[in-house]
Design a protein around this motif. Structure first.
Motif, PDB file in Angstrom:
ATOM      1  N   PHE A 178      25.516 -37.729 -69.948  1.00 11.75           N
ATOM      2  CA  PHE A 178      24.597 -36.773 -70.545  1.00 11.75           C
ATOM      3  C   PHE A 178      23.816 -36.050 -69.448  1.00 11.75           C
ATOM      4  O   PHE A 178      23.520 -36.618 -68.394  1.00 11.75           O
ATOM      5  N   VAL A 179      23.504 -34.785 -69.703  1.00 15.29           N
ATOM      6  CA  VAL A 179      22.738 -33.968 -68.771  1.00 15.29           C
ATOM      7  C   VAL A 179      21.305 -33.915 -69.258  1.00 15.29           C
ATOM      8  O   VAL A 179      21.025 -33.341 -70.316  1.00 15.29           O
ATOM      9  N   ALA A 209      23.738 -39.407 -64.487  1.00 16.82           N
ATOM     10  CA  ALA A 209      22.644 -38.504 -64.108  1.00 16.82           C
ATOM     11  C   ALA A 209      21.794 -39.162 -63.037  1.00 16.82           C
ATOM     12  O   ALA A 209      21.395 -40.316 -63.166  1.00 16.82           O
ATOM     13  N   LEU A 210      21.522 -38.433 -61.960  1.00 14.41           N
ATOM     14  CA  LEU A 210      20.803 -39.014 -60.832  1.00 14.41           C
ATOM     15  C   LEU A 210      19.333 -39.215 -61.132  1.00 14.41           C
ATOM     16  O   LEU A 210      18.748 -40.230 -60.797  1.00 14.41           O
ATOM     17  N   CYS A 211      18.708 -38.215 -61.771  1.00 17.42           N
ATOM     18  CA  CYS A 211      17.264 -38.268 -61.977  1.00 17.42           C
ATOM     19  C   CYS A 211      16.952 -38.518 -63.444  1.00 17.42           C
ATOM     20  O   CYS A 211      16.840 -37.587 -64.231  1.00 17.42           O
ATOM     21  N   GLN A 215      17.175 -29.578 -60.176  1.00 16.93           N
ATOM     22  CA  GLN A 215      17.718 -29.881 -61.493  1.00 16.93           C
ATOM     23  C   GLN A 215      19.205 -30.196 -61.405  1.00 16.93           C
ATOM     24  O   GLN A 215      19.902 -29.752 -60.512  1.00 16.93           O
ATOM     25  N   GLY A 216      19.672 -30.959 -62.379  1.00 17.81           N
ATOM     26  CA  GLY A 216      21.104 -31.138 -62.556  1.00 17.81           C
ATOM     27  C   GLY A 216      21.800 -31.929 -61.486  1.00 17.81           C
ATOM     28  O   GLY A 216      22.940 -31.616 -61.128  1.00 17.81           O
ATOM     29  N   LEU A 217      21.167 -32.977 -60.923  1.00 17.47           N
ATOM     30  CA  LEU A 217      21.819 -33.789 -59.908  1.00 17.47           C
ATOM     31  C   LEU A 217      22.567 -34.950 -60.564  1.00 17.47           C
ATOM     32  O   LEU A 217      22.039 -35.628 -61.444  1.00 17.47           O
ATOM     33  N   LEU A 218      23.794 -35.172 -60.128  1.00 17.84           N
ATOM     34  CA  LEU A 218      24.639 -36.234 -60.652  1.00 17.84           C
ATOM     35  C   LEU A 218      25.099 -37.132 -59.520  1.00 17.84           C
ATOM     36  O   LEU A 218      25.217 -36.706 -58.369  1.00 17.84           O
ATOM     37  N   LEU A 219      25.388 -38.384 -59.866  1.00 21.61           N
ATOM     38  CA  LEU A 219      26.037 -39.315 -58.954  1.00 21.61           C
ATOM     39  C   LEU A 219      27.441 -39.569 -59.473  1.00 21.61           C
ATOM     40  O   LEU A 219      27.631 -39.942 -60.631  1.00 21.61           O
ATOM     41  N   SER A 220      28.438 -39.320 -58.624  1.00 21.56           N
ATOM     42  CA  SER A 220      29.836 -39.588 -58.971  1.00 21.56           C
ATOM     43  C   SER A 220      30.330 -40.749 -58.127  1.00 21.56           C
ATOM     44  O   SER A 220      30.033 -40.826 -56.937  1.00 21.56           O
TER      45      SER A 220
END
Length: 276
Positions: free
Chosen positions: A108-109, A162-164, A182-187
């Motif tokens: 989810f974002v 979602a990172l944050c 905004q919008g930082l992800l961890l893959s």
């Protein structure tokens, strides 16, 4: 079958429920007893009985839950489910039309990019691509992220988180909150062509920016396969100006993350209260 994916779900009543996904594609819902009942029965109580919720088309790779919605990722697709107050199932809604073949996830974002304010999900695709998805499972846009120049190995995307999150944002100081992107992800992804066995190239962590459509950082963390990664904190990278003054922070560095390189949980749909 072995339950390799777990996710907490909070019902509208505030009660916590546990979701599990196994190698056969079975998604189950575990209803936690009230705290008073758990304390009275003690740690040696009988196992909780799971309730079969949904059968996926392949083994479950990742589960994510947010505000009554659950996204289930398998080798072939990601699917959006809705959970009612009593655990009744709504949906399912397939995310996109094109199938995939690999260990790709979705999440989810919490802070969608400005260009796509209705995005609620992001799904990993082959070739460093990401799908931005709305609440009905429709793909709003396909983002193609260029490979970072400093990458020593081919960058690949896998499971996403979602990172944050709200807790992490609250833990950051006022100055960091104002600079947070905004919008930082961890893959986190394992070597291609090796299944989940790690293989040559090792397991890779990447920090992705949906707003900037780029890979901010990447690193190979272990030669063993990674089954789960979680963000523990964030360190802001700062530079020094020519006059000795500290400049504004640039990008956050790769966060300190807990990456589990062990085999998935071996519990075969059997949970006990208490214990470690």
């Amino acid at each position: 079958a072995v339950a390799g994916c777990l996710a907490w779900h909070r019902a509208a009543s505030g009660a916590w429920q546990l979701l599990s996904g196994d190698a056969d594609g079975q998604v189950c819902l575990w209803q936690l007893p009230p705290e008073s009942a758990a304390a009275a029965e003690g740690a040696e109580a009988a196992p909780w009985a799971p309730r079969a919720l949904w059968q996926a088309d392949a083994g479950v790779l990742q589960l994510e839950s947010e505000h009554g919605a659950v996204v289930v990722s398998t080798h072939t697709r990601s699917t959006l489910l809705r959970l009612g107050e009593g655990g009744e199932l709504g949906g399912p809604l397939a995310i996109g039309r094109k199938l995939r073949d690999g260990h790709y996830g979705a999440c989810f974002v919490r802070e969608p990019p400005a260009a796509f304010p209705t995005a609620v999900l992001v799904a990993a695709r082959p070739g460093r691509r990401l799908w931005l998805v709305d609440g009905q499972g429709a793909v709003l846009s396909t983002l193609k992220l260029p490979a970072p120049h400093a990458a020593g190995a081919e960058v690949r995307f896998g499971r996403l988180t979602a990172l944050c999150g709200p807790q992490l944002a609250a833990a950051l100081g006022p100055r960091q909150q104002g600079l947070w992107q905004q919008g930082l992800l961890l893959s986190y992804a394992n070597a291609e062509g090796s299944g989940e066995g790690g293989g040559e190239g090792g397991a890779q962590l990447c920090v992705l920016s949906l707003e900037q459509v780029q890979v901010l950082a990447s690193c190979v963390v272990t030669p063993s396969p990674v089954w789960h990664a979680a963000v523990l904190d964030v360190r802001m990278e700062t530079g020094a100006g020519g006059d000795g003054e500290r400049s504004e922070p640039r990008h956050p560095q790769v966060p300190r993350a807990a990456a589990s390189a062990d085999a998935p949980a071996s519990g075969r749909h059997s949970l006990h209260q208490g214990g470690g």
